[in-house]
Enzyme design. Structure first.
Site, PDB file in Angstrom:
ATOM      1  N   HIS A   1     -44.120 -28.862  34.429  1.00 52.94           N
ATOM      2  CA  HIS A   1     -43.664 -30.138  34.649  1.00 52.94           C
ATOM      3  C   HIS A   1     -44.838 -31.125  34.853  1.00 52.94           C
ATOM      4  O   HIS A   1     -44.493 -32.244  34.450  1.00 52.94           O
ATOM      5  CB  HIS A   1     -42.622 -30.130  35.735  1.00 52.94           C
ATOM      6  CG  HIS A   1     -41.255 -29.625  35.247  1.00 52.94           C
ATOM      7  ND1 HIS A   1     -40.855 -28.131  35.641  1.00 52.94           N
ATOM      8  CD2 HIS A   1     -40.368 -30.389  34.772  1.00 52.94           C
ATOM      9  CE1 HIS A   1     -39.719 -28.112  35.211  1.00 52.94           C
ATOM     10  NE2 HIS A   1     -39.163 -29.306  34.587  1.00 52.94           N
TER      11      HIS A   1
ATOM     12  N   GLU B   1     -34.249 -31.765  -3.055  1.00 51.80           N
ATOM     13  CA  GLU B   1     -35.471 -32.249  -4.013  1.00 51.80           C
ATOM     14  C   GLU B   1     -35.568 -32.074  -5.373  1.00 51.80           C
ATOM     15  O   GLU B   1     -36.643 -32.309  -5.848  1.00 51.80           O
ATOM     16  CB  GLU B   1     -36.908 -32.121  -3.434  1.00 51.80           C
ATOM     17  CG  GLU B   1     -37.027 -30.704  -2.888  1.00 51.80           C
ATOM     18  CD  GLU B   1     -38.292 -30.297  -2.076  1.00 51.80           C
ATOM     19  OE1 GLU B   1     -39.100 -31.233  -2.003  1.00 51.80           O
ATOM     20  OE2 GLU B   1     -38.300 -29.365  -1.511  1.00 51.80           O
TER      21      GLU B   1
ATOM     22  N   ASP C   1     -40.384 -35.318  -4.325  1.00 52.47           N
ATOM     23  CA  ASP C   1     -40.233 -34.582  -5.270  1.00 52.47           C
ATOM     24  C   ASP C   1     -38.978 -35.072  -6.231  1.00 52.47           C
ATOM     25  O   ASP C   1     -38.893 -34.875  -7.374  1.00 52.47           O
ATOM     26  CB  ASP C   1     -40.177 -32.913  -5.033  1.00 52.47           C
ATOM     27  CG  ASP C   1     -41.418 -32.367  -4.490  1.00 52.47           C
ATOM     28  OD1 ASP C   1     -42.562 -32.519  -5.458  1.00 52.47           O
ATOM     29  OD2 ASP C   1     -41.773 -31.777  -3.649  1.00 52.47           O
TER      30      ASP C   1
ATOM     31  N   CYS D   1     -36.368 -37.355   4.332  1.00 55.42           N
ATOM     32  CA  CYS D   1     -37.628 -37.198   4.749  1.00 55.42           C
ATOM     33  C   CYS D   1     -38.710 -37.670   3.854  1.00 55.42           C
ATOM     34  O   CYS D   1     -40.090 -37.280   4.172  1.00 55.42           O
ATOM     35  CB  CYS D   1     -37.824 -35.689   5.339  1.00 55.42           C
ATOM     36  SG  CYS D   1     -37.679 -34.416   4.166  1.00 55.42           S
TER      37      CYS D   1
HETATM   38  C1  PEP Z   1     -40.467 -34.568  -0.563  1.00 51.58           C
HETATM   39  O1  PEP Z   1     -40.745 -33.946  -1.573  1.00 51.58           O
HETATM   40  O2  PEP Z   1     -40.122 -35.692  -0.678  1.00 51.58           O
HETATM   41  C2  PEP Z   1     -40.946 -34.140   0.572  1.00 51.58           C
HETATM   42  C3  PEP Z   1     -40.799 -34.528   1.723  1.00 51.58           C
HETATM   43  O3  PEP Z   1     -41.748 -32.808   0.611  1.00 51.58           O
HETATM   44  P1  PEP Z   1     -43.231 -32.676   0.312  1.00 51.58           P
HETATM   45  O4  PEP Z   1     -43.908 -34.121   0.203  1.00 51.58           O
HETATM   46  O5  PEP Z   1     -43.973 -32.068   1.350  1.00 51.58           O
HETATM   47  O6  PEP Z   1     -43.323 -32.113  -0.981  1.00 51.58           O
HETATM   48 MG    MG Z   2     -41.296 -31.802  -1.546  1.00 50.25          MG
END
Ligand code: PEP
Ligand code: MG
Length: 544
Positions: free
Chosen positions: A188, A427, A451, A498
């Site tokens: 902790h 992607e 991607d 992401c």
């Molecule tokens: C993407 O392709 O948007 C992604 C988050 O993965 P990376 O950039 O690692 O290919």
């Molecule tokens: Mg990617």
């Protein structure tokens, strides 16, 4: 200049004099001149006083570091009410004619030794707590004053170990950082240090002669420089100033929800490449980790990282995030991310080649070592798994089968595992077109727009000559995102972004109107994004 290394609990830099804290041993005489009843009455009174102190500490911690972290003082209070603990003290007083101080100190040591021998990491960590709480009662019994570990000037505290109560009682305005010889990342004390945003290093073999010397604690590089060279000191002061600017922004927005003016809440998580980035996530108040690019572990290795090595990393991240979501993307190697020891053939079109899930589904040994490591780490936090480069239902079913196989193997080994949410990266254009079917296989989607843009626009994301053509706002991409969100939601999947587009503040409103549930961005992008979200009013017509 002297350099010593340790394990950093949090990124960040602290610069200041070192103060070595030597705890005074409280004398606990064994034989008592009083009757057993009198000693036990002293014990009961001290126990009551300790409980009062713990309640006050709980209130202080509740205000400063929140309920989850304050809970440790409730645990301490419960320890003082535990029948086994009380009976053990009682029996030492009655059978050995000992003082209450001696009986409490001995019981504390005995219980701590028993906890330390347990397999379970949580129970192991309770060893420090039972010693801490017993020390408190002994101090009350012997009338010892609480020591002030810090002097009058701000300092970096150096100690063998720090108990949670010592940590929370310290005057934060004087505590620049701390360095301990012992302690675990699961303790902790470590959790409190993270929450209080104090740079800290554990496992440092320090020297008593450091007392009073100037030092730089470099939490990013897991080391401390004692008597730093002038150039290094200058560079670290600049780093510290940069950090302070960042923190000034953070302070204003920290703990504020990511909620629009009309009440729509969106999750803002962080993208990380290695365990060392977690400090940044916490500093920037990330709500979780939306993308842990696990391939960086492989890229930083000379050979395939073992299940054990990976487990240690995932566990550390999960523990540090303390119950917040940690989405580990399985190995996404290939294309621009190459490691020689994989022995991959040179390809004409590596971005369209043997990569990511395609390698994992054909090299099960590599895949299974990673999945077992992830499953094992799931016992230490809210771990989710995410598969990259998916183009078909069949792939996700195969990947889930391998995951189940790993789960079965671990179950047979008697290994503890938590619930693991399963998701995929969206992607590829194929995944968008199949989103309806894919959504029925998983719990979440995360749009990898980096991607997705390259494959949709047929533009190599690595080729700078094509920058002028790489239109991240292309209507095709935006329509794909909308289509993915709608398909996901129809089947109970939450949908996040992401890829880098998630941090594009000119699109935040568009994404929220589409219904995107989560945006995962690099740690420094978290607070600007929060600011943007909090400025939006989705009840108004969008500006055209
Ligand atoms: C993407 O392709 O948007 C992604 C988050 O993965 P990376 O950039 O690692 O290919
Ligand atoms: Mg990617």
């Amino acid at each position: 200049m002297q350099v010593a290394t340790g394990k950093s609990i949090l990124g960040g830099v602290a610069i200041g004099p070192l103060r070595v804290y030597r705890k005074e041993e409280t004398q606990t005489a064994a034989a008592s001149a009083l009757t057993a009843e009198e000693e036990l009455a002293r014990f009961d009174a001290a126990r009551e006083k300790a409980k009062e102190q713990l309640r006050a500490l709980y209130d202080k911690a509740l205000e400063e570091v929140g309920e989850e972290n304050a809970a440790i003082f409730e645990i301490h209070e419960m320890m003082l009410e535990d029948d086994d603990y009380i009976d053990a003290v009682r029996s030492i007083v009655e059978n050995q004619g000992a003082t209450a101080e001696y009986a409490v100190a001995t019981t504390g040591d005995n219980f701590a030794a028993a906890f330390a021998d347990m397999e379970d990491a949580y129970m192991k960590a309770r060893a420090t707590d039972v010693r801490d709480v017993s020390g408190r009662v002994v101090n009350i019994l012997s009338g010892a004053e609480e020591q002030d570990a810090l002097g009058d000037e701000p300092a970096i505290l150096v100690a063998d170990d720090l108990t949670p109560s010592e940590t929370v009682q310290m005057d934060k305005s004087k505590l620049l950082g701390f360095i301990t010889r012992y302690g675990s990342a699961n303790s902790h004390t470590a959790i409190l240090a993270r929450t209080m945003n104090i740079p800290a290093l554990i496992g440092v073999d320090y020297d008593e002669s450091w007392d009073g010397k100037l030092a730089v604690l470099d939490g990013y590089n897991h080391c401390v420089y004692v008597d730093p060279a002038p150039e290094l000191l200058g560079a670290m002061e600049d780093k510290r100033k940069d950090d302070l600017k960042q923190e000034a922004l953070l302070q204003g927005l920290k703990k504020k929800p990511n909620v629009t003016l009309d009440g729509r809440e969106v999750k803002v998580y962080a993208n990380i490449g290695n365990a060392g980035d977690v400090g940044l996530v916490l500093q920037n108040d990330g709500g979780g980790i939306g993308l842990f690019r696990s391939e960086f572990i492989y890229l930083n290795s000379q050979d395939f990282p073992t299940e054990e090595e990976q487990f240690a990393i995932y566990k550390r991240v999960a523990e540090t995030m303390a119950g917040k979501k940690v989405i580990i993307r399985t190995l996404d190697i290939g294309a621009d991310k190459q490691a020689d020891y994989f022995g991959l053939d040179k390809e004409e079109n590596p971005a369209l080649g043997y990569r990511a899930i395609r390698i994992c589904l054909t090299r099960r040994d590599i895949f299974k070592a990673q999945l077992r490591a992830i499953l094992r780490a799931s016992a230490f936090g809210a771990v989710s798994v995410m598969f990259p480069m998916i183009i078909s239902v069949r792939e996700i079913r195969d990947a889930k089968d391998v995951l189940e196989e790993c789960r079965g193997e671990l179950r047979e080994r008697g290994v503890a595992m938590g619930e693991v949410e399963i998701g995929i990266m969206i992607e590829t254009p194929a995944a968008v077109m199949m989103a309806e079917e894919l959504a029925q296989e998983v719990q979440f989607f995360s749009l990898g727009t980096n991607d997705l843009t390259q494959y949709t626009l047929a533009i190599d994301r690595q080729n700078p000559k094509l920058d002028a053509f790489y239109d991240a706002h292309h209507p095709a991409i935006l329509r794909m995102i909308r289509q993915t969100v709608e398909a996901g939601h129809r089947h109970g999947c939450w949908v996040g972004i992401c890829g880098e587009l998630g941090a594009d503040l000119t699109l935040t409103e568009t994404f929220l109107r589409m219904g995107v549930d989560e945006l995962s961005v690099s740690p420094p992008a978290i607070l600007p994004l929060r600011k943007k979200i909090r400025s939006l009013d989705l009840s108004k017509e969008p500006e055209t």
